[in-house]
Design an enzyme around this catalytic site. Structure first.
Site, PDB file in Angstrom:
ATOM      1  N   LYS A 126     -17.872  -1.561   5.258  1.00 50.49           N
ATOM      2  CA  LYS A 126     -18.254  -2.549   4.241  1.00 50.49           C
ATOM      3  C   LYS A 126     -19.769  -2.571   3.995  1.00 50.49           C
ATOM      4  O   LYS A 126     -20.218  -2.600   2.854  1.00 50.49           O
ATOM      5  CB  LYS A 126     -17.771  -3.931   4.669  1.00 50.49           C
TER       6      LYS A 126
ATOM      7  N   PHE B  21     -12.081  -8.044  13.318  1.00 51.08           N
ATOM      8  CA  PHE B  21     -10.976  -8.442  12.450  1.00 51.08           C
ATOM      9  C   PHE B  21     -10.648  -7.314  11.475  1.00 51.08           C
ATOM     10  O   PHE B  21     -11.522  -6.782  10.816  1.00 51.08           O
ATOM     11  CB  PHE B  21     -11.364  -9.706  11.683  1.00 51.08           C
ATOM     12  N   GLN B  22      -9.380  -6.937  11.437  1.00 49.38           N
ATOM     13  CA  GLN B  22      -8.872  -5.877  10.560  1.00 49.38           C
ATOM     14  C   GLN B  22      -9.526  -4.528  10.805  1.00 49.38           C
ATOM     15  O   GLN B  22      -9.685  -3.724   9.893  1.00 49.38           O
ATOM     16  CB  GLN B  22      -8.985  -6.291   9.088  1.00 49.38           C
TER      17      GLN B  22
ATOM     18  N   GLU C  55       0.815  -1.216   0.000  1.00 45.11           N
ATOM     19  CA  GLU C  55       0.000   0.000   0.000  1.00 45.11           C
ATOM     20  C   GLU C  55       0.843   1.259   0.000  1.00 45.11           C
ATOM     21  O   GLU C  55       0.451   2.291  -0.536  1.00 45.11           O
ATOM     22  CB  GLU C  55      -0.957   0.014   1.198  1.00 45.11           C
TER      23      GLU C  55
ATOM     24  N   MET D 148      23.306  10.072   3.705  1.00 47.41           N
ATOM     25  CA  MET D 148      23.093  11.305   4.461  1.00 47.41           C
ATOM     26  C   MET D 148      23.303  11.072   5.959  1.00 47.41           C
ATOM     27  O   MET D 148      23.813  11.944   6.664  1.00 47.41           O
ATOM     28  CB  MET D 148      21.680  11.834   4.194  1.00 47.41           C
TER      29      MET D 148
HETATM   30  C1  LIG Z   1      11.466   6.288   6.243  1.00 47.74           C
HETATM   31  C2  LIG Z   1      12.717   6.961   6.638  1.00 47.74           C
HETATM   32  N1  LIG Z   1      13.545   6.397   7.535  1.00 47.74           N
HETATM   33  C3  LIG Z   1      14.688   7.001   7.889  1.00 47.74           C
HETATM   34  C4  LIG Z   1      15.044   8.204   7.350  1.00 47.74           C
HETATM   35  C5  LIG Z   1      16.324   8.892   7.776  1.00 47.74           C
HETATM   36  N2  LIG Z   1      17.248   9.037   6.628  1.00 47.74           N
HETATM   37  C6  LIG Z   1      17.389  10.178   5.935  1.00 47.74           C
HETATM   38  S1  LIG Z   1      18.461  10.048   4.683  1.00 47.74           S
HETATM   39  C7  LIG Z   1      18.816   8.460   5.064  1.00 47.74           C
HETATM   40  C8  LIG Z   1      19.814   7.685   4.259  1.00 47.74           C
HETATM   41  C9  LIG Z   1      19.370   7.452   2.868  1.00 47.74           C
HETATM   42  O1  LIG Z   1      20.260   6.577   2.248  1.00 47.74           O
HETATM   43  P1  LIG Z   1      20.139   6.288   0.711  1.00 47.74           P
HETATM   44  O2  LIG Z   1      18.739   6.000   0.344  1.00 47.74           O
HETATM   45  O3  LIG Z   1      21.139   5.268   0.312  1.00 47.74           O
HETATM   46  O4  LIG Z   1      20.487   7.694   0.049  1.00 47.74           O
HETATM   47  P2  LIG Z   1      21.868   8.523   0.113  1.00 47.74           P
HETATM   48  O5  LIG Z   1      21.761   9.483   1.240  1.00 47.74           O
HETATM   49  O6  LIG Z   1      22.974   7.539   0.273  1.00 47.74           O
HETATM   50  O7  LIG Z   1      21.897   9.222  -1.198  1.00 47.74           O
HETATM   51  C10 LIG Z   1      18.080   8.052   6.174  1.00 47.74           C
HETATM   52  C11 LIG Z   1      18.168   6.727   6.794  1.00 47.74           C
HETATM   53  C12 LIG Z   1      14.146   8.774   6.423  1.00 47.74           C
HETATM   54  N3  LIG Z   1      14.374   9.958   5.853  1.00 47.74           N
HETATM   55  N4  LIG Z   1      13.011   8.142   6.066  1.00 47.74           N
END
Ligand SMILES: Cc1ncc(C[n+]2csc(CCOP(=O)(O)OP(=O)(O)O)c2C)c(N)n1
Lengths: 173, 575
Positions: free
Chosen positions: B178, B128-129, B66, B487
């Site tokens: 539903k 349920f659900q 989803e 990041m």
């Molecule tokens: C759902 C979610 N979980 C955690 C984060 C925290 N977060 C921000 S950037 C990042 C790393 C992203 O890594 P990647 O997708 O490899 O991209 P890069 O920064 O290496 O380009 C994380 C874990 C987030 N933004 N969203």
């Protein structure tokens, strides 16, 4: 600063939840909320007492409330001529020899004794917040066993127009 | 155009005031709202609606999770400007779309989300659900409804579309039990929307516009900060006209990229944490800041204490609650950006004489541009994005996930056109980039759609490759693969003394094989010299493609405003 705000809202399920949730997540500091139906059964009136730091905080509260689809109108009535009332139920420790005294205390406040127990009496008082607080202060030395307050409910004095007057989107206005 | 993307047609529209079931009403109403694609996932509580989808043949895209469906609907909404529609079942189906709803809310995307719900007779019994989806989504929707009576359904759907698409756009949720979807009632859709509590102000106050016109005349160092509101109101042309008339430089928010052509001489580039030096210094030095459809997010403003210290601030926004929320404003203008810009243009104010200001800005642009070091044999992510820009001639729709690659895309892809940029700004949702590209491709079947993704974010919603496979959707997946949560790694390096807690991937899946498992063409690129050729091939390839680009691992995003700092305290500016 403490402000009194009234809002008219659609009387649909979940509206109270919407409003209190909004206050909580926006970190607005609320002192009390009261709600009840108006002369129009599909509309409820809410009265809030909020504590805000400054005008900007107050503006945000009002604007965020206004953003809710179910909120019809919001108004800060703190500086207007208003009728504001609160109800409090106060259960005080009252040995038989003190009951006369308590009853005498209550009289100038037009509070009434609504329940009498073996060691306590329960008073009911309505009025503005200061009045309710003054009575509570006087009763404290006896020992307050239980206290329930409604928070204030309010509207402007003497205006003829209802708060949900002509909707502003009308072409005729 | 891929034949599978042709507009759905030939749906039978029943006449007004016929008796029909709730789910039939829903589908009829969607047709009336000219919805041409639904993204979703079936389940028990929504089965009657899915049966109706089957019978009427309305186009429905089956996601594999989803979250994929809702982000696809977001991508569709972002690029088309039309409401994205997502249909899911009750309980787990509904809770799986919560992230996407929050994302759409904070980035103001028009969306209508329909969630199945258990029958009214068992609501509140932990059936349920069952999940209290209305309660869960109350803080992250513009408005939500639970339908209690089938007779209310047409009105509710009409109101939902109206609320989602007018004023400041946002997601609206309809929770459909539903039994309501199987009950019968009369379908009456030709009714007026009557919402006394919801009356967005579209036309700005003339007096405020006049004040703004005067302020522009008096200003020595004016700057416009263009946000996504410009795009949402379709005001890119009006902004360009006004800027060319008044010659005011334009800085952009992350989400506002493309609202003003990135290659225009008056464009200063992106503002904020990873914005350009010029944009940020312009915000620091300006004496008149005109924010249009931007909400002063902390990623844009940096430390509020140091924000635009010398400026008079004008704020144009359709949402009155945004004005004064973060920043005190001296010229508040509540209204639609398009209307406001039209009025400003028609006022024909005297442009300010700010030659010196423009000289200063140009000097910053020349001396402190975005920069990176070319390094021998490794692929530089910044160069990769530049190449995508060159190869697509800036014509592509670019979607991204969240992280370093997102910031490089924002910096190095010069957004010249509106509605070609799809990114999760406010919520910063990893997993957004890939499915939103699928939605974007539905909105623009004839455009090149490029999903620039991190290797981590891609893995959050990679299962949606099934949709590419099934429909041969020509989405190009470009993985900016640094084998890390880039990041996060950067922040750990800069602010946590290089303690790389759970941010490095010692082992990774074989992304090319993963693509192949879905019958998608995959490449791995390591050599910078091969990059351009491979990119050309990928972009010209007729179907979906995944390019696993192994980039320089320790690259950081610069320049940067560190947390708590002001615009004038950027680090990593070109020496
Ligand atoms: C759902 C979610 N979980 C955690 C984060 C925290 N977060 C921000 S950037 C990042 C790393 C992203 O890594 P990647 O997708 O490899 O991209 P890069 O920064 O290496 O380009 C994380 C874990 C987030 N933004 N969203």
């Amino acid at each position: 600063m403490k402000r009194t705000i009234i809002a008219t809202v659609n009387n649909t399920s979940g509206v109270m939840n919407r409003i209190t949730g909004l206050f909580a997540r926006r970190h607005f500091n609320i002192e009390s909320i009261t709600v009840g139906m108006t002369e129009n059964p599909s509309v409820s009136r809410m009265t809030f007492v909020v504590n805000v730091d400054d005008q900007r905080g107050l503006d945000q509260v009002i604007k965020q409330l206004n953003k809710q689809v179910d909120v019809l109108k919001v108004r800060d009535i703190t500086d207007d001529a208003i009728v504001a009332r609160e109800l409090a139920l106060i259960k005080v420790v009252a040995a038989p020899q003190h009951r006369g005294e308590i009853s005498a205390l209550a009289e100038p406040f037009r509070a009434s004794i609504v329940d009498v127990g073996r060691e306590s009496v329960t008073l009911q008082v309505t009025g503005d917040q200061q009045k309710v607080e003054a009575l509570i202060d006087l009763l404290k030395p006896y020992g307050i066993k239980e206290l329930a307050r409604t928070g204030i409910t309010a509207f402007k004095r003497g205006t003829k127009k209802s708060v949900f007057e002509s909707p502003k989107y009308s072409i005729i206005n | 155009m891929s034949p599978k993307l042709k507009k759905a047609d030939g749906r039978e529209l029943k006449t007004e005031n016929q008796e029909m079931t709730g789910s039939s009403m829903l589908i009829q109403a969607l047709a009336r709202e000219k919805v041409d694609v639904i993204f979703g996932y079936p389940g028990g509580a929504i089965l009657p609606t899915y049966d109706e989808i089957y019978r009427t043949g309305i186009r429905h895209i089956l996601a594999r999770h989803e979250q994929g469906a809702i982000h696809a609907a977001e991508g569709y909404a972002r690029v088309s400007g039309k409401p994205g529609v997502c249909v899911v079942t009750s309980g787990p189906g509904a809770t799986n779309v919560v992230t996407g709803i929050a994302d759409a809310m904070i980035d103001s995307l028009p969306m209508v989300v329909i969630t199945g719900q258990v029958a009214t007779s068992v609501i509140g019994t932990d059936a349920f659900q069952e999940a209290d989806v209305v309660g869960v989504t109350m803080p992250i929707t513009k408005h939500n409804f639970q339908v209690r009576d089938v007779e209310e359904l047409p009105r509710i759907i009409k109101e939902a579309f109206h609320i989602a698409t007018t004023g400041r756009p946002g997601p609206v949720l309809i929770d459909l039990p539903k039994d309501v979807s199987t009950a019968s009632g009369f379908f009456n859709y030709d009714q007026d929307v009557d919402l006394p509590g919801y009356q967005p102000t579209v036309t700005p106050n003339k007096h405020q516009i006049k004040k703004l016109v005067e302020a522009v005349t008096k200003a020595d160092k004016p700057v416009i900060l263009a946000g996504a509101g410009v795009l949402h109101s379709g005001a890119a042309k009006e902004l360009l006209d006004y800027v060319e008339q008044q010659k005011i430089p334009v800085s952009s928010t992350l989400l506002g990229l493309g609202a003003f052509p990135g290659n225009h001489e008056l464009s200063l580039g992106m503002a904020g944490m990873h914005g350009t030096y010029t944009s940020n210094m312009a915000l620091h030095e300006t004496d008149l800041l005109i924010s249009i459809g931007a909400r002063f997010d902390d990623r844009v403003t940096g430390n509020l204490k140091h924000f635009a210290p010398r400026a008079k601030i004008a704020h144009i926004d359709i949402d009155p609650a945004e004005i004064g929320k973060n920043i005190e404003t001296s010229i508040p203008v509540v209204g639609d950006a398009k209307e406001a810009l039209r009025m400003l243009f028609e006022a024909k104010g005297t442009p300010c004489d700010c030659t010196q200001w423009k000289e200063q800005l140009n000097e910053w642009k020349q001396e402190n541009p975005l920069w990176y070091k070319e390094e021998g044999n490794s692929l530089k992510p910044q160069r990769l994005i530049e190449m995508i820009y060159e190869e697509t001639k800036g014509e592509a729709v670019v979607t991204t996930d969240v992280g370093q690659h997102q910031m490089w895309a924002a910096q190095y892809y010069k957004f010249d056109k509106p509605n070609c940029w799809v990114t999760s700004g406010g919520l910063g949702t990893m997993g957004f980039g890939f499915p939103s590209a699928i939605g974007a491709q539905f909105a623009e079947p004839d455009k090149q759609v490029v999903a620039v993704l991190g290797d981590a974010g891609f893995q959050m919603t990679a299962q949606e490759m099934s949709i590419l496979q099934e429909l041969n959707l020509p989405v190009k997946i470009i993985l900016v693969n640094n084998a890390s949560l880039g990041m996060v790694r950067q922040w750990q390096q800069l602010f946590y003394e290089e303690r790389y807690s759970n941010s490095l991937f010692p082992i990774q899946p074989d992304f090319v094989k993963m693509a192949e498992a879905y019958n998608i063409k995959g490449w791995k690129i390591e050599d910078p010299n091969e990059m351009q050729g491979a990119l050309k091939e990928a972009l010209n390839y007729e179907g979906p493609v995944l390019m696993d680009c192994r980039v320089h691992k320790d690259e950081n995003v610069y320049p940067m405003i560190a947390p708590g700092k002001g615009h004038h305290e950027m680090e990593g500016v070109k020496p």
